[in-house]
Write an enzyme that holds these catalytic residues in place. Structure first.
Site, PDB file in Angstrom:
ATOM      1  N   SER A  83       4.715   0.145  -0.104  1.00 49.47           N
ATOM      2  CA  SER A  83       5.472  -0.097  -1.333  1.00 49.47           C
ATOM      3  C   SER A  83       5.662   1.163  -2.157  1.00 49.47           C
ATOM      4  CB  SER A  83       4.787  -1.174  -2.167  1.00 49.47           C
ATOM      5  OG  SER A  83       3.454  -0.794  -2.458  1.00 49.47           O
ATOM      6  N   ASP A 100       3.544   2.838  -8.622  1.00 53.01           N
ATOM      7  CA  ASP A 100       3.621   1.585  -7.854  1.00 53.01           C
ATOM      8  C   ASP A 100       2.409   0.699  -8.133  1.00 53.01           C
ATOM      9  OD1 ASP A 100       4.487  -0.252  -5.808  1.00 53.01           O
ATOM     10  OD2 ASP A 100       2.991   0.643  -4.487  1.00 53.01           O
ATOM     11  N   LYS A 146      -7.350   1.887   5.564  1.00 50.98           N
ATOM     12  CA  LYS A 146      -6.072   1.711   6.241  1.00 50.98           C
ATOM     13  C   LYS A 146      -5.716   2.891   7.133  1.00 50.98           C
ATOM     14  CE  LYS A 146      -4.682  -0.899   2.242  1.00 50.98           C
ATOM     15  NZ  LYS A 146      -3.818  -0.930   1.076  1.00 50.98           N
ATOM     16  N   GLY A 183      -2.226   5.234  10.359  1.00 52.44           N
ATOM     17  CA  GLY A 183      -2.280   4.623   9.041  1.00 52.44           C
ATOM     18  C   GLY A 183      -1.278   3.493   9.043  1.00 52.44           C
ATOM     19  N   THR A 220      -0.311   0.064  -5.333  1.00 52.52           N
ATOM     20  CA  THR A 220      -1.042   1.216  -4.817  1.00 52.52           C
ATOM     21  C   THR A 220      -2.106   1.604  -5.827  1.00 52.52           C
ATOM     22  OG1 THR A 220       0.950   2.021  -3.689  1.00 52.52           O
ATOM     23  CG2 THR A 220      -0.814   3.627  -4.054  1.00 52.52           C
ATOM     24  N   THR A 264       0.844  -1.190   0.000  1.00 47.93           N
ATOM     25  CA  THR A 264       0.000   0.000   0.000  1.00 47.93           C
ATOM     26  C   THR A 264       0.877   1.236   0.000  1.00 47.93           C
ATOM     27  OG1 THR A 264      -1.911   0.960   1.090  1.00 47.93           O
ATOM     28  CG2 THR A 264      -0.119   0.282   2.515  1.00 47.93           C
TER      29      THR A 264
END
Length: 174
Positions: A126, A162, A35, A47, A165, A2
């Site tokens: 990530s 990414d 999250k 988070g 994400t 994430t």
């Protein structure tokens, strides 16, 4: 993985995170996971990046430490990091946490670190490095953006780079 990014800017602290949950490295299991959460009487925002079950365990542990230390986030974070590092069961947890309140902005890791960022920007997951670089650039050269707008745009930029994400982004701010 994430991307979670938090920014302190113009006396506000905001956080943004995407909603993607990935199974392994090939399957998107969910695109709308939450999250980012408020804990300790809505005074602390967290988070997390990493395994969902691990993150819930860490949330519970941090909330317990906040209760023990009457909402002192810095002390609760240090005590949590020490417990996390020393307990063999907890040491296996694969997650990182950003936590903030009206005074502190902290990154808490399982290796025992509790870090306060140098430039009032911290990001994990990530896409964290991409989001952190974008947010730092925006805080240095902002044209009237709010902390929340900077954090959200930083995660959006990371989502374009990414693969772990997505652009289903949620935010919160104190």
């Amino acid at each position: 993985m994430t991307t979670i990014c938090s920014v302190r800017y113009n006396n506000k602290t905001a956080i943004a995170g995407d909603g993607q949950v990935t199974l392994g490295e090939k399957v998107i299991a969910k695109a709308t996971a939450k999250k980012i959460r408020r804990i300790y009487h809505d005074q602390v925002v967290i988070g997390f990046a990493g395994g969902v079950a691990d993150a819930v365990s860490l949330q519970d542990m941090l909330e317990g430490k906040l209760e023990t230390y009457s909402g002192d986030l810095r002390r609760a974070a240090v005590e949590m990091a020490q417990s996390w590092r020393k307990d063999p069961t907890l040491a296996k947890l694969q997650a990182m946490v950003i936590a903030f309140n009206d005074k502190d902005l902290l990154l808490i890791s399982g290796s025992g670190e509790v870090l306060e960022p140098d430039e009032d920007v911290v990001a994990i997951g990530s896409g964290g490095n991409f989001a952190q670089a974008a947010a730092i650039a925006m805080t240095r050269h902002s044209n009237g953006m709010s902390a929340s707008e900077i954090a959200k745009e930083a995660v959006k930029i990371a989502s374009g780079i990414d693969v772990f994400t997505d652009d289903h982004i949620t935010t919160d701010e104190i």
